[in-house]
Design an enzyme around this catalytic site. Structure first.
Site: not given
Ligand code: NAI
Length: 265
Positions: A145, A149
């Site tokens: 990860y 990133k």
């Molecule tokens: P989440 O799990 O709530 O939402 C992620 C969304 O991406 C989901 O709706 C999922 O269906 C979709 N997804 C996953 N694989 C996919 C694919 N192959 N094609 C299209 N859609 C896909 O997660 P969150 O937290 O909203 O994450 C969003 C971004 O933020 C990610 O890139 C994550 O790495 C990043 N992030 C999240 C943090 C956290 O603590 N939640 C912290 C730092 C970064």
């Protein structure tokens, strides 16, 4: 009408971004692997939905081309979809590595590769990539990860320098731990690990309190209106980032202590 595509827009941070964009009168296309979730969110927000797997380069290209042609312009491309993958480096399989690279890095590459030439031709547009604090600081027990990133941060800053001559903006978002479903389904479709199972607990311990996706989306909108290269939130993340820049060696020692505290051998 200003138009945005938000990948991973059906949940968490992406969904909060869609809400903020909707409030600002931007037409949003929610593009998500979870097609039903994207439809539900689109209904709630009065925008459009598309089922999309960001690992499929052709599908990303088709969607971006169709939206830009259909709406006459593409103002924002949010490459936000991502997965959490965690575990000690010795227990993670090559599938863990490859899946993380495919979704978190290649997914962003596909979005950039499809949207950038269109924005160049338009002479305007803003590409916004979601990285993570793990793109700026060493995040042990999440090595794949962290690698993806960091790559997204590098990609975004290099592209920003290149794109500025063409009227295209590029920003990268580096959130700390944020309260979203991501923390409850680490290692999706992959062999589970203790780190993956305990992701929410470890995140809460590491940061004290999880940041809210709505607050983060507000920070992102402010950062974009000021055309910030890097949007780092919350404040504790900005402090950690400063620490890493002051002493990368000390940052690794602090990260090693955290590994021992979390029992990561
Ligand atoms: P989440 O799990 O709530 O939402 C992620 C969304 O991406 C989901 O709706 C999922 O269906 C979709 N997804 C996953 N694989 C996919 C694919 N192959 N094609 C299209 N859609 C896909 O997660 P969150 O937290 O909203 O994450 C969003 C971004 O933020 C990610 O890139 C994550 O790495 C990043 N992030 C999240 C943090 C956290 O603590 N939640 C912290 C730092 C970064």
């Amino acid at each position: 009408m200003r138009t945005a595509i938000v990948t991973g827009g059906a949940s968490g941070i992406g969904l909060a971004i869609c809400r903020e964009l909707g409030r600002r009168g931007v037409h949003v296309v929610i593009a998500d692997l979870d097609g039903a979730g994207a439809e539900r969110a689109a209904k709630e927000l009065g925008c459009s939905a598309a089922a999309l797997d960001v690992t499929d380069a052709q599908a990303v290209r088709d969607l971006v081309t169709d939206v830009a042609a259909g709406k006459g312009q593409l103002d924002f491309m949010f490459n936000n979809a991502g997965i959490a993958v965690g575990g000690t480096a010795d227990e993670l399989t090559l599938d863990h590595w490859n899946r993380t690279i495919d979704v978190n890095l290649r997914g962003v590459v596909h979005g950039v590769h499809a949207a950038y030439p269109i924005m160049m031709r338009q002479g305007f547009g803003h590409i916004v990539n979601t990285a993570s604090m793990a793109g700026l600081v060493p995040a042990p027990l999440m090595t794949p990860y962290t690698a993806t990133k960091h790559a997204v941060v590098g990609l975004s800053l290099a592209l920003r320098a290149e794109a500025s001559g063409h009227g295209v903006r590029v920003s990268v978002v580096c959130p700390g731990f944020t309260d979203t479903p991501l923390l409850d389904h680490a290692n999706p479709g992959l062999p589970q690990t203790a780190t993956g199972r305990g992701a929410r607990r470890s995140a809460t311990r590491a940061q004290g309190r999880l940041y809210s996706a709505d607050s983060l989306a507000g920070d992102i909108m402010r950062g974009l209106s000021r055309d910030r290269a890097l949007i780092v939130a919350p404040a504790s993340g900005r402090m950690a980032w400063r620490g890493v820049r002051l002493s990368p060696a000390l940052a690794v020692r602090v990260a090693a202590l955290a590994v021992r505290r979390l029992g990561g051998r």
